[in-house]
Design a protein around this motif. Structure first.
Motif, PDB file in Angstrom:
ATOM      1  N   PRO A 118      20.536  24.176   9.274  1.00  0.00           N
ATOM      2  CA  PRO A 118      21.105  22.891   8.852  1.00  0.00           C
ATOM      3  C   PRO A 118      20.554  21.674   9.587  1.00  0.00           C
ATOM      4  O   PRO A 118      20.422  20.598   9.003  1.00  0.00           O
ATOM      5  N   VAL A 119      20.208  21.819  10.856  1.00  0.00           N
ATOM      6  CA  VAL A 119      19.681  20.678  11.617  1.00  0.00           C
ATOM      7  C   VAL A 119      18.254  20.347  11.171  1.00  0.00           C
ATOM      8  O   VAL A 119      17.921  19.184  10.929  1.00  0.00           O
ATOM      9  N   VAL A 120      17.410  21.354  11.036  1.00  0.00           N
ATOM     10  CA  VAL A 120      16.045  21.133  10.552  1.00  0.00           C
ATOM     11  C   VAL A 120      16.087  20.546   9.149  1.00  0.00           C
ATOM     12  O   VAL A 120      15.365  19.593   8.830  1.00  0.00           O
TER      13      VAL A 120
ATOM     14  N   MET B 267      22.176  23.418   1.685  1.00  0.00           N
ATOM     15  CA  MET B 267      20.744  23.455   1.396  1.00  0.00           C
ATOM     16  C   MET B 267      20.046  24.519   2.252  1.00  0.00           C
ATOM     17  O   MET B 267      19.193  25.269   1.751  1.00  0.00           O
ATOM     18  N   ALA B 268      20.405  24.605   3.530  1.00  0.00           N
ATOM     19  CA  ALA B 268      19.799  25.593   4.432  1.00  0.00           C
ATOM     20  C   ALA B 268      20.069  27.014   3.938  1.00  0.00           C
ATOM     21  O   ALA B 268      19.168  27.857   3.918  1.00  0.00           O
ATOM     22  N   THR B 269      21.291  27.257   3.511  1.00  0.00           N
ATOM     23  CA  THR B 269      21.656  28.590   3.000  1.00  0.00           C
ATOM     24  C   THR B 269      20.831  28.931   1.761  1.00  0.00           C
ATOM     25  O   THR B 269      20.295  30.036   1.639  1.00  0.00           O
TER      26      THR B 269
ATOM     27  N   ASP C 197      16.028  31.579  -0.777  1.00  0.00           N
ATOM     28  CA  ASP C 197      14.813  31.437  -1.580  1.00  0.00           C
ATOM     29  C   ASP C 197      13.525  31.699  -0.795  1.00  0.00           C
ATOM     30  O   ASP C 197      12.433  31.373  -1.268  1.00  0.00           O
ATOM     31  N   GLY C 198      13.654  32.275   0.400  1.00  0.00           N
ATOM     32  CA  GLY C 198      12.484  32.720   1.146  1.00  0.00           C
ATOM     33  C   GLY C 198      11.971  31.774   2.213  1.00  0.00           C
ATOM     34  O   GLY C 198      10.980  32.082   2.882  1.00  0.00           O
ATOM     35  N   PHE C 199      12.615  30.646   2.414  1.00  0.00           N
ATOM     36  CA  PHE C 199      12.195  29.723   3.464  1.00  0.00           C
ATOM     37  C   PHE C 199      12.763  30.195   4.796  1.00  0.00           C
ATOM     38  O   PHE C 199      13.845  30.775   4.860  1.00  0.00           O
TER      39      PHE C 199
ATOM     40  N   GLU D 186      27.461  18.807   5.415  1.00  0.00           N
ATOM     41  CA  GLU D 186      27.768  19.866   4.447  1.00  0.00           C
ATOM     42  C   GLU D 186      26.576  20.078   3.521  1.00  0.00           C
ATOM     43  O   GLU D 186      26.229  21.223   3.185  1.00  0.00           O
ATOM     44  N   LEU D 187      25.932  18.997   3.121  1.00  0.00           N
ATOM     45  CA  LEU D 187      24.737  19.102   2.265  1.00  0.00           C
ATOM     46  C   LEU D 187      23.649  19.907   2.953  1.00  0.00           C
ATOM     47  O   LEU D 187      23.072  20.823   2.352  1.00  0.00           O
ATOM     48  N   SER D 188      23.363  19.604   4.211  1.00  0.00           N
ATOM     49  CA  SER D 188      22.275  20.326   4.888  1.00  0.00           C
ATOM     50  C   SER D 188      22.645  21.785   5.130  1.00  0.00           C
ATOM     51  O   SER D 188      21.774  22.660   5.111  1.00  0.00           O
ATOM     52  N   ARG D 189      23.924  22.056   5.326  1.00  0.00           N
ATOM     53  CA  ARG D 189      24.344  23.454   5.503  1.00  0.00           C
ATOM     54  C   ARG D 189      24.176  24.238   4.197  1.00  0.00           C
ATOM     55  O   ARG D 189      23.667  25.362   4.188  1.00  0.00           O
TER      56      ARG D 189
END
Length: 184
Positions: free
Chosen positions: A150-152, A136-138, A143-145, A131-134
């Motif tokens: 989520p896996v990366v 964070m990915a969003t 923010d332009g990344f 859930e954290l990586s999902r």
């Protein structure tokens, strides 16, 4: 591989340049083996100015010429989308600085500045994403990344020491490891 595990993977990293390198290498690793990426690491450092993200962001000013050179470089992974993502992410890191934030502060804010330590019995039980990586990915994409699914992102969390997923019995595993965050 052992030196990378013993000396780098899962060690708390707060250096902006090193974090940008880890993010870039995790992007390059997507769909490939980590061994392949490690063998090409020196070539990536040469191609991307030792991952100085200010210089990498400037590469985008001549995207066509730079991309032609990168795609002709047999020493690196020549995936256009991944290469473009590295340059876009350099620009996103520079934009953070213009907003008064460092890449390190930005990334570590997702774990409130403290590594999350998991009790990993066997590495087969480690998830590809959480859930954290999902979340964070969003946020990173907003923010332009780029190429930060989520896996990366979870791989980055592990590599940079924001998440400690060293298996029980490993000398780097947390002492008396108890889950501080459920693995989902």
């Amino acid at each position: 591989m052992r030196a990378y595990h013993d000396d780098e993977w899962g060690t708390a990293c707060h250096d902006d340049r090193a974090l940008f390198e880890l993010l870039s290498l995790e992007i390059m690793q997507a769909g490939l083996s980590w061994r392949t990426v490690l063998h090409k690491r020196a070539a990536f450092r040469a191609a991307f100015h030792d991952f100085d993200y200010h210089r990498v962001a400037a590469m985008a000013d001549d995207m066509d010429g730079v991309m032609d050179g990168l795609l002709a470089n047999a020493a690196i992974i020549r995936n256009r989308r991944k290469l473009e993502a590295v340059m876009a992410n350099a620009g996103a890191a520079v934009a953070l600085e213009k907003d008064g934030r460092t890449l390190s502060a930005y990334l570590w804010s997702f774990v409130d500045g403290t590594p999350i330590e998991h009790d990993i019995v066997r590495h087969e039980g480690v998830p590809c994403s959480t859930e954290l990586s999902r979340t964070m990915a969003t946020t990173m994409r907003r923010d332009g990344f780029r190429f930060t699914g989520p896996v990366v992102v979870y791989s980055l969390l592990q590599a940079s020491g924001m998440v400690n997923d060293h298996e029980r019995g490993c000398f780097l595993a947390p002492e008396g490891a108890e889950r501080t965050e459920p693995i989902q």
